[in-house]
Design an enzyme around this catalytic site. Structure first.
Site, PDB file in Angstrom:
ATOM      1  N   GLU A  41     -47.881 -18.209  81.312  1.00 48.83           N
ATOM      2  CA  GLU A  41     -48.635 -17.592  82.405  1.00 48.83           C
ATOM      3  C   GLU A  41     -48.421 -18.367  83.705  1.00 48.83           C
ATOM      4  OE1 GLU A  41     -52.565 -16.125  81.430  1.00 48.83           O
ATOM      5  OE2 GLU A  41     -53.320 -17.043  83.276  1.00 48.83           O
ATOM      6  N   ALA A  75     -58.953 -13.407  91.974  1.00 48.96           N
ATOM      7  CA  ALA A  75     -60.307 -12.857  91.856  1.00 48.96           C
ATOM      8  C   ALA A  75     -60.496 -11.718  92.860  1.00 48.96           C
ATOM      9  CB  ALA A  75     -61.333 -13.953  92.094  1.00 48.96           C
ATOM     10  N   GLY A 132     -61.978  -8.787  85.286  1.00 50.71           N
ATOM     11  CA  GLY A 132     -61.940  -9.630  86.478  1.00 50.71           C
ATOM     12  C   GLY A 132     -63.310 -10.189  86.798  1.00 50.71           C
ATOM     13  N   ALA A 150     -62.996  -3.775  81.091  1.00 54.61           N
ATOM     14  CA  ALA A 150     -61.587  -3.802  80.691  1.00 54.61           C
ATOM     15  C   ALA A 150     -61.245  -2.670  79.724  1.00 54.61           C
ATOM     16  CB  ALA A 150     -61.254  -5.158  80.063  1.00 54.61           C
ATOM     17  N   ALA A 177     -71.648 -12.017  77.783  1.00 54.48           N
ATOM     18  CA  ALA A 177     -71.815 -11.102  76.645  1.00 54.48           C
ATOM     19  C   ALA A 177     -73.256 -11.145  76.152  1.00 54.48           C
ATOM     20  CB  ALA A 177     -70.871 -11.500  75.517  1.00 54.48           C
ATOM     21  N   LYS A 190     -61.420  -2.706  72.926  1.00 54.40           N
ATOM     22  CA  LYS A 190     -60.249  -2.818  73.825  1.00 54.40           C
ATOM     23  C   LYS A 190     -58.964  -2.610  73.029  1.00 54.40           C
ATOM     24  CE  LYS A 190     -61.528  -6.918  75.762  1.00 54.40           C
ATOM     25  NZ  LYS A 190     -61.558  -8.046  76.721  1.00 54.40           N
TER      26      LYS A 190
HETATM   27  C1  FAD Z   1     -55.871 -14.517  79.026  1.00 59.02           C
HETATM   28  C2  FAD Z   1     -56.764 -14.306  80.227  1.00 59.02           C
HETATM   29  C3  FAD Z   1     -56.178 -13.961  81.457  1.00 59.02           C
HETATM   30  C4  FAD Z   1     -56.988 -13.761  82.583  1.00 59.02           C
HETATM   31  N1  FAD Z   1     -56.394 -13.414  83.774  1.00 59.02           N
HETATM   32  C5  FAD Z   1     -57.166 -13.145  84.868  1.00 59.02           C
HETATM   33  C6  FAD Z   1     -56.592 -12.712  86.109  1.00 59.02           C
HETATM   34  O1  FAD Z   1     -55.365 -12.620  86.239  1.00 59.02           O
HETATM   35  N2  FAD Z   1     -57.417 -12.435  87.155  1.00 59.02           N
HETATM   36  C7  FAD Z   1     -58.798 -12.526  87.043  1.00 59.02           C
HETATM   37  O2  FAD Z   1     -59.494 -12.239  88.030  1.00 59.02           O
HETATM   38  N3  FAD Z   1     -59.375 -12.931  85.879  1.00 59.02           N
HETATM   39  C8  FAD Z   1     -58.604 -13.243  84.795  1.00 59.02           C
HETATM   40  N4  FAD Z   1     -59.188 -13.640  83.612  1.00 59.02           N
HETATM   41  C9  FAD Z   1     -60.657 -13.821  83.571  1.00 59.02           C
HETATM   42  C10 FAD Z   1     -61.414 -12.524  83.262  1.00 59.02           C
HETATM   43  O3  FAD Z   1     -61.205 -11.569  84.264  1.00 59.02           O
HETATM   44  C11 FAD Z   1     -62.885 -12.878  83.162  1.00 59.02           C
HETATM   45  O4  FAD Z   1     -63.119 -13.689  82.050  1.00 59.02           O
HETATM   46  C12 FAD Z   1     -63.858 -11.707  83.218  1.00 59.02           C
HETATM   47  O5  FAD Z   1     -65.168 -12.240  83.387  1.00 59.02           O
HETATM   48  C13 FAD Z   1     -63.879 -10.865  81.940  1.00 59.02           C
HETATM   49  O6  FAD Z   1     -62.765 -10.115  81.821  1.00 59.02           O
HETATM   50  P1  FAD Z   1     -62.487  -9.263  80.478  1.00 59.02           P
HETATM   51  O7  FAD Z   1     -61.267  -8.496  80.684  1.00 59.02           O
HETATM   52  O8  FAD Z   1     -62.594 -10.143  79.291  1.00 59.02           O
HETATM   53  O9  FAD Z   1     -63.776  -8.306  80.548  1.00 59.02           O
HETATM   54  P2  FAD Z   1     -64.412  -7.276  79.516  1.00 59.02           P
HETATM   55  O10 FAD Z   1     -63.675  -7.191  78.244  1.00 59.02           O
HETATM   56  O11 FAD Z   1     -64.683  -6.025  80.251  1.00 59.02           O
HETATM   57  O12 FAD Z   1     -65.806  -8.004  79.176  1.00 59.02           O
HETATM   58  C14 FAD Z   1     -66.578  -8.598  80.203  1.00 59.02           C
HETATM   59  C15 FAD Z   1     -68.005  -8.831  79.719  1.00 59.02           C
HETATM   60  O13 FAD Z   1     -68.709  -7.616  79.701  1.00 59.02           O
HETATM   61  C16 FAD Z   1     -69.224  -7.345  78.405  1.00 59.02           C
HETATM   62  N5  FAD Z   1     -69.157  -5.882  78.244  1.00 59.02           N
HETATM   63  C17 FAD Z   1     -68.071  -5.127  77.935  1.00 59.02           C
HETATM   64  N6  FAD Z   1     -68.381  -3.827  77.952  1.00 59.02           N
HETATM   65  C18 FAD Z   1     -69.697  -3.754  78.292  1.00 59.02           C
HETATM   66  C19 FAD Z   1     -70.623  -2.680  78.500  1.00 59.02           C
HETATM   67  N7  FAD Z   1     -70.280  -1.402  78.345  1.00 59.02           N
HETATM   68  N8  FAD Z   1     -71.880  -3.001  78.871  1.00 59.02           N
HETATM   69  C20 FAD Z   1     -72.273  -4.272  79.059  1.00 59.02           C
HETATM   70  N9  FAD Z   1     -71.432  -5.333  78.881  1.00 59.02           N
HETATM   71  C21 FAD Z   1     -70.183  -5.069  78.498  1.00 59.02           C
HETATM   72  C22 FAD Z   1     -68.345  -8.152  77.453  1.00 59.02           C
HETATM   73  O14 FAD Z   1     -68.965  -8.485  76.222  1.00 59.02           O
HETATM   74  C23 FAD Z   1     -68.087  -9.386  78.306  1.00 59.02           C
HETATM   75  O15 FAD Z   1     -69.194 -10.245  78.260  1.00 59.02           O
HETATM   76  C24 FAD Z   1     -58.419 -13.896  82.475  1.00 59.02           C
HETATM   77  C25 FAD Z   1     -58.984 -14.262  81.242  1.00 59.02           C
HETATM   78  C26 FAD Z   1     -58.167 -14.486  80.138  1.00 59.02           C
HETATM   79  C27 FAD Z   1     -58.801 -14.901  78.824  1.00 59.02           C
END
Ligand code: FAD
Length: 327
Positions: A41, A75, A132, A150, A177, A190
């Site tokens: 990455e 971000a 994000g 996501a 979460a 997902k």
């Molecule tokens: C490998 C990796 C790469 C990353 N790259 C980037 C990047 O390039 N840019 C960036 O800005 N960030 C990046 N991040 C950080 C990421 O964007 C954050 O951790 C963000 O807070 C969560 O993203 P997610 O895709 O896991 O979210 P999601 O899977 O959508 O989950 C986010 C939170 O919401 C909860 N949730 C999901 N659905 C619901 C619902 N319907 N109602 C209520 N709660 C819900 C989940 O349990 C979780 O707590 C990265 C993280 C990792 C692990």
């Protein structure tokens, strides 16, 4: 009093050797073993100097033939143009398979879809789909016309084109979460929506990741959950990132870096040993895919990859850019 002091002494080494627990050696992986699959990455550079650093890093890591390399999205989508420029240059000038990170935050579905279509047209077939994070100090609120989470982005991307999609996973649970089970359920949704693997947030306690794999299996998840490896050289920076993303920093790690603030060379050596121990332990437990958070520096990732059995290969001809058919 003297007797009490003697009782508190540890037994002599030979006695400990006789009575203490025994640990088997880490398996030695010779030339006959297939090397693990790697991905790397990078983050998009802000300045010309950082651009030079990134491309030096890419050129050094390219002969290791990673499965893919990914480029983060700042971000709130703040690096959209720079992420796009880096990913397209990877397509045009290297033999690497690029994956573009894409987030939901602060953009409408139409805007996110337009970015995804541009990627497809540029020959990018792999997206790391994320919710994000909001700008520092704000809490997350979905954009009114946006993809809320996501899982929604994964489904949306699958409507645009048959992207290969990777999502994020959290061995220590995502900090927002509702519960560990809710987070696991989110990961499963997902993957069910069309993602083919997850990459984990970084972690330092190997058993936390291995227990997380058990939970994933119990939840019916069978896609690869690739460990995200962060070679740490700077404790202050690590603490900041760890606090934001709910990662625990073990005391032993703090202790190893304690007093090394002004000693860059020793910090880098300690970092290499910590990460090498981590990946060797994972490898001994059957893990054969690793994602490295390179921080745009090749040296630690390159040497840890070597320890894992990965060797540089002769350069491959860059594949012709894919035709922009299915978008
Ligand atoms: C490998 C990796 C790469 C990353 N790259 C980037 C990047 O390039 N840019 C960036 O800005 N960030 C990046 N991040 C950080 C990421 O964007 C954050 O951790 C963000 O807070 C969560 O993203 P997610 O895709 O896991 O979210 P999601 O899977 O959508 O989950 C986010 C939170 O919401 C909860 N949730 C999901 N659905 C619901 C619902 N319907 N109602 C209520 N709660 C819900 C989940 O349990 C979780 O707590 C990265 C993280 C990792 C692990």
């Amino acid at each position: 009093m003297q007797q009490a002091a003697a009782d508190s002494q540890p037994p002599p080494a030979l006695e400990r050797w006789l009575a203490g627990p025994r640990f088997g050696p880490l398996p030695v992986r010779g030339a006959g073993h297939a090397p693990p699959a790697l991905s790397f990455e990078f983050f998009p550079p802000k300045t010309e100097a950082l651009e030079h650093q990134l491309w030096t890093c890419i050129r050094r890591l390219e002969p290791l033939r990673p499965r893919f390399v990914s480029v983060t999205y700042g971000a709130g989508g703040s690096t959209q143009a720079r992420t796009h420029a880096t990913v397209t240059r990877l397509v045009q000038e290297t033999s690497l398979v690029p994956a573009a990170h894409l987030t939901c935050v602060g953009a409408s579905r139409a805007e996110v879809d337009a970015v995804a279509r541009r990627y497809w047209e540029a020959g990018v077939r792999h997206i790391v789909a994320l919710r994000g994070d909001p700008p520092a100090g704000e809490s997350y609120a979905p954009h009114p016309q946006g993809y809320p989470y996501a899982v929604d982005l994964v489904a949306g991307l699958k409507h645009i084109a048959p992207f290969d999609i990777t999502v994020a996973a959290y061995p220590e649970m995502h900090p927002q979460a509702a519960s560990r089970m809710a987070d696991l359920d989110n990961l499963k949704r997902k993957l069910d929506a069309g993602a083919s693997r997850a990459i984990t947030n970084f972690f330092f306690d190997t058993s936390v990741y291995l227990r997380f794999l058990d939970l994933c299996l119990a939840a019916g998840i069978d896609a690869p959950i690739v460990p995200g490896i962060m070679p740490v050289t700077n404790l202050a920076g690590l603490r900041r990132m760890a606090t934001l993303s709910g990662v625990s920093v073990p005391d032993w790690l703090v202790h190893m870096f304690d007093g090394l603030d002004d000693d860059v060379e020793t910090r880098r050596m300690v970092a290499a040993v910590v990460a090498a121990e981590q990946v060797r332990l994972l490898q001994a437990n059957g893990v054969d895919e690793f994602h490295f958070y390179t921080l745009n520096r090749a040296d630690l990732t390159y040497s840890i990859a070597r320890i894992l059995g990965v060797r540089p290969q002769p350069p491959m001809a860059a594949p012709p850019p894919p035709t922009p058919s299915a978008a």
